[in-house]
Design an enzyme around this catalytic site. Structure first.
Site, PDB file in Angstrom:
ATOM      1  N   LYS A   1       0.827  -1.211   0.000  1.00  0.00           N
ATOM      2  CA  LYS A   1       0.000   0.000   0.000  1.00  0.00           C
ATOM      3  C   LYS A   1       0.857   1.256   0.000  1.00  0.00           C
ATOM      4  CE  LYS A   1      -4.184  -1.925   2.128  1.00  0.00           C
ATOM      5  NZ  LYS A   1      -3.742  -3.321   2.195  1.00  0.00           N
TER       6      LYS A   1
ATOM      7  N   GLU B   1      -2.019   7.105   8.146  1.00  0.00           N
ATOM      8  CA  GLU B   1      -2.586   8.164   7.332  1.00  0.00           C
ATOM      9  C   GLU B   1      -3.716   8.818   8.115  1.00  0.00           C
ATOM     10  OE1 GLU B   1      -3.841   6.091   3.808  1.00  0.00           O
ATOM     11  OE2 GLU B   1      -5.755   5.480   4.677  1.00  0.00           O
TER      12      GLU B   1
ATOM     13  N   HIS C   1     -13.667  -2.730  10.024  1.00  0.00           N
ATOM     14  CA  HIS C   1     -13.125  -2.385   8.713  1.00  0.00           C
ATOM     15  C   HIS C   1     -13.453  -3.451   7.660  1.00  0.00           C
ATOM     16  CE1 HIS C   1     -11.002   0.834  10.748  1.00  0.00           C
ATOM     17  NE2 HIS C   1     -10.456  -0.037  11.562  1.00  0.00           N
TER      18      HIS C   1
ATOM     19  N   ARG D   1      -8.185  -8.242  -8.116  1.00  0.00           N
ATOM     20  CA  ARG D   1      -8.941  -9.501  -8.129  1.00  0.00           C
ATOM     21  C   ARG D   1     -10.420  -9.170  -8.256  1.00  0.00           C
ATOM     22  NH1 ARG D   1     -11.261  -8.778  -3.252  1.00  0.00           N
ATOM     23  NH2 ARG D   1      -9.994  -8.006  -1.524  1.00  0.00           N
TER      24      ARG D   1
END
Length: 664
Positions: free
Chosen positions: A125, A200, A235, A294
Site C-alpha cells: 500500500k 494516514e 473495517h 482480483r
C-alpha cells in the site's frame, strides 16, 4: 466480443484456488461456458457444497489456511494432476499473491487474473500510493509513524500488505500510538507474513466508494460502475450497493471517480477485473485507498445493475478477447448484505457449528443460484429480483478456520427504497437454523431511517449502535409455542394435548435459555383452552407448527427442534432457544471467575501470569478465529489463580483458559 489473434489461450478446465461461496460462483459460470471444474479442499471442507459441485476435487491435507489454501505449490500441483489448464484464484487467500500467479504461469497454466507486475505494484500500500500520486490520482498523505503529531490525530494505522481489516487500528491519543502500531504490525505479520505498517489521516465519517475496473490485453479499460460499501464492522464490509447514494447526489463525482480509476489501471498496465477503492467525504472529495487486483466480494451488485457476468469477462480477457469500446450503462439499484456467522451484540464474535437449515427466498436455494433459476444475467434488467450467492446449505458445518461469511443476499430493482424493503422482508422470512448470524442486524440496517436516506458513512454503527435484541415478550411467546409443539409431539393415538386436565391442576413447566437469560414457561391446557401468562389463546398445535391468538391477533409459529436447540420462526421474528435441563451435570460446571473460550481458535497472546492482580475488563488473552482477533478480558477485579494456555495453543469452545479469583 472478439478474440485477438495474438496468442489466444484456449481454456477447457479451470481449478478454483478457493473455497465456499466464491468457488461455487465461479463454477457456475464455468459450467455455463462448457468448462470442466476442479476444486481443492481442506480436510475440514471435505463435505462442503463446493466440493460436491466440482467435476473433480483434490484434497489438501490439513485445516488451517497456511496448510491448505495458502499453499501455492500444492494448488499448482493439484491443477496439473487434475488436468486443469487454468487457475482462477477467487478472492482472498492467494488471489493477490504475485508469487502464486507467477507459479501458475510457469507451470504452463492460464492465470485468470491481472499481470504479475500489476499485482506486485499494488501489493504494498505504501508503494501503491506513491504510484497513484505520480499518475494524478488523489491520495491521502502518508504519515511516518514516528513523526505523527497530536495535531494530525486521529490517524489510521494500516498494514502495507493484505487487507480485509487485518492490521488496522484507529488511534486518537498520541500516547496510544506506539502500542497500537506494535499490535497492528504483529497482526499483519501473522496474517500476511509482512509486519510493515504506515499511518494516514483518519476520516471518521468517510464514505467508502469503489470503482469496478475491467481491462483487456489491447488497451481498453472500462470503469464499469461504482459501489458504496461504507457500512462496515472492524473495517470489513457488511452492506454494499450500486450505485452509490453519495455519488448520485453529487453530479460531477462519478465522472471524476471513473477518470481516476482508469488512470490507476493504466498506470500499472492492468488487465482483467479489479477494483479501485477510494475514501470520500460528504462534499465529494475522494482519496485513493487501495487497488484490489482480483474479483471483489461485492461484485454481484455491479452485475445486477449492468447485466454483465464479470467472471465470464475474466475468462474472456484471459483468453485474449477484446472488450467493446464502452461498458453497458447501469440500470436500477442493487443492494447486497453479507450474512455472517457471528454475534454483533457480543463484539462480533464468530459462531461455529452445524447449520441445520438455510433457505432464503421463495424456495430453498442452493449455492449461487438465484431465485429466478441458475442464470446469472436476467432476461430483463428492469425486473425486480433476488439473488443468493451462498457457500452453505442445510447440514453444512461452519468451522473456525475460515472467514465467518455464510452467504451474500442481493436484491435488485428500479428503486433503492423498494430494493431495501424487499431485501429486508426476504431476510426476515429466511430460515436460518443452528448457527447464530447477523441476520437481524442487516434487517435493522435496511429499515433504518438513516440508511433509507443514504446516510451511510463508515461510522454508522458508532452513531446508531447495532440494533436492538428481540423483544422479551416475543421470546416468551416463541418459547410458549416451542413448549406447546413439544407437548404436541408427545401425544398418543387419542388427540388430547400433553398436560390436558379435566379439572384444575398444576401447570406444565418448561425452561429455555436465550443468551444469558432463562425463560420459565408455565401453562395449563383445560376444557376452556390454554391458560398462560398474557391474553393468549391456543388455536392449533402440531410438533412443527403452533397457531396462537395473542391479544386478539392470530399468528403462526413454525417450530423446528434439533439436538439441544429449538428454532421458532414467526412474523414477530426468529428466536433460537436452548432447552434447559432440569438437573445440571456437575462435570459441565466451571468455577466462578473462569474465562472460557467463546469459540474454537488459537491463542495468539497471553498478557498475564499466575498471581497477577487484574482489573475488571482488563485484556488478559487474545484469540484468533475465523480471520478475526478477539480479546478475552477479566470478568472482575481479582488475582489470576489459573492459566491453562500459552501462545500458539489451539483451544475448543468452552475450554477454561484462565481463572480469576478474589483478591486475598
Amino acid at each position: 466480443m472478439t478474440v485477438s489473434d495474438r496468442e489466444p489461450r484456449v481454456i477447457t478446465s479451470v481449478l478454483v484456488a478457493n473455497r465456499g461461496e466464491i468457488a461455487r460462483r465461479i463454477f457456475r459460470t464455468a459450467r455455463a461456458l462448457g468448462l470442466s471444474t476442479v476444486a481443492v479442499h481442506s480436510t475440514a471442507d471435505a463435505r462442503m457444497p463446493f466440493v460436491d459441485e466440482a467435476d473433480a476435487a483434490v484434497h489438501l491435507p490439513g485445516n488451517t489456511p497456511g496448510e491448505t489454501y495458502l499453499c501455492g505449490e500444492l494448488i499448482v500441483e493439484a491443477a496439473l494432476r487434475a488436468g486443469a489448464d487454468a487457475v482462477h484464484p477467487g478472492y482472498g487467500f492467494l488471489s493477490e499473491n504475485a508469487g502464486f500467479a507467477q507459479a501458475v504461469i510457469d507451470a504452463g497454466l492460464t492465470w485468470i487474473g491481472p499481470p504479475v507486475d500489476a499485482i506486485s505494484s499494488m501489493g504494498s500500500k505504501i508503494e501503491a500510493k506513491k504510484l497513484m500520486a505520480a499518475a494524478g490520482v488523489p491520495v491521502l498523505a502518508e504519515l511516518t509513524p514516528a513523526e505523527v503529531s497530536a495535531a494530525e490525530l486521529p490517524v489510521l494505522v494500516k498494514a502495507s500488505a493484505g487487507g480485509g481489516g487485518r492490521g488496522m487500528r484507529v488511534v486518537s491519543r498520541l500516547e496510544d500510538l506506539a502500542v497500537e502500531i506494535d499490535a497492528a504490525s504483529a497482526e499483519a505479520l501473522s496474517a500476511f507474513g509482512d509486519g510493515t505498517v504506515f499511518c494516514e489521516r483518519y476520516l471518521a465519517t468517510g464514505r467508502h466508494i469503489e470503482v469496478q475496473i475491467m481491462a483487456d490485453q489491447h488497451g481498453t479499460i472500462w470503469a464499469v460502475g461504482e459501489r458504496e460499501c461504507s457500512i462496515q464492522r472492524r473495517h470489513q464490509k457488511v452492506v454494499e450497493e450500486a450505485p452509490s447514494p453519495l455519488v448520485e447526489r453529487i453530479p460531477s463525482m462519478r465522472a471524476e471517480l471513473f477518470d481516476a480509476a482508469r488512470k490507476a489501471a493504466a498506470a500499472i498496465g492492468y488487465v482483467g477485473a479489479g477494483t479501485v477503492e477510494f475514501l470520500a467525504d460528504e462534499a465529494g472529495n475522494f482519496y485513493f485507498l487501495e487497488m484490489n487486483t482480483r474479483l471483489q466480494v461485492e461484485h454481484p451488485v455491479t452485475e445486477e445493475t449492468t447485466g454483465l457476468d464479470l467472471v465470464e469477462l475474466q475468462f474472456a480477457v484471459a483468453s485474449g478477447a477484446r472488450l467493446p469500446a464502452d461498458p453497458p450503462a447501469t440500470v436500477g439499484h442493487a443492494i447486497e448484505v453479507r450474512l455472517y456467522a457471528e454475534d454483533p451484540a457480543n463484539d462480533w464474535q464468530p459462531r461455529t457449528g452445524r447449520l441445520h437449515a438455510f433457505g432464503v427466498g421463495a424456495r430453498r436455494l442452493s449455492g449461487a443460484k438465484s431465485a429466478r433459476g441458475d442464470e446469472n444475467v436476467p432476461e430483463s434488467r428492469s425486473t425486480p429480483r433476488l439473488r443468493v450467492d451462498s457457500g452453505v446449505e442445510d447440514g453444512s458445518e461452519v468451522s473456525p478456520y475460515y472467514d465467518a461469511m455464510l452467504a451474500k443476499v442481493i436484491a435488485f430493482g428500479p428503486d433503492r427504497t423498494a430494493v431495501a424493503r424487499r431485501l429486508a422482508g426476504e431476510l426476515e422470512r429466511a430460515t436460518i437454523h443452528g448457527v447464530g448470524t447477523n441476520r437481524d442486524l442487516v434487517v435493522w440496517i435496511l429499515r433504518h431511517p438513516a440508511f433509507l436516506v443514504g446516510d451511510t458513512d463508515t461510522s454508522f454503527f458508532e452513531k446508531h449502535g447495532v440494533g436492538k435484541p428481540v423483544d422479551d415478550a416475543v421470546v416468551r411467546t416463541s418459547a410458549l409455542a416451542a413448549a406447546l409443539a413439544d407437548a404436541a409431539g408427545r401425544v398418543g393415538p387419542v388427540r388430547v394435548p400433553s398436560g390436558w386436565r379435566n379439572l384444575p391442576s398444576q401447570p406444565q413447566c418448561k425452561s429455555y435459555r436465550t443468551g444469558d437469560a432463562v425463560h420459565e414457561i408455565a401453562y395449563r391446557l383445560t376444557r376452556d383452552g390454554l391458560v398462560a401468562d398474557g391474553n393468549i389463546q391456543l388455536v392449533d398445535s402440531t410438533p412443527d407448527r403452533v397457531v396462537l391468538e395473542v391479544d386478539g391477533v392470530r399468528r403462526s409459529f413454525e417450530v423446528a427442534a434439533y439436538d439441544g436447540l429449538v428454532c421458532v420462526d414467526s412474523s414477530l421474528g426468529s428466536v433460537s432457544l436452548t432447552p434447559v435441563e432440569r438437573f445440571t451435570d456437575p462435570a459441565r460446571q466451571v468455577a466462578a471467575g473462569s474465562l472460557v473460550a467463546p469459540m474454537p481458535g488459537t491463542v495468539i497472546r497471553v498478557g498475564v501470569q499466575v498471581g497477577d492482580t487484574v482489573k475488571e475488563g482488563q485484556p488478559l488473552l487474545w484469540l484468533e478465529a475465523m480471520k478475526m482477533e478477539h480479546t478475552i478480558a477479566a470478568p472482575a477485579d481479582g488475582v489470576v489463580g489459573e492459566l491453562n494456555v500459552q501462545a500458539g495453543q489451539q483451544v475448543e469452545v468452552g475450554a477454561v483458559l484462565a481463572v480469576v479469583g478474589e483478591n486475598a
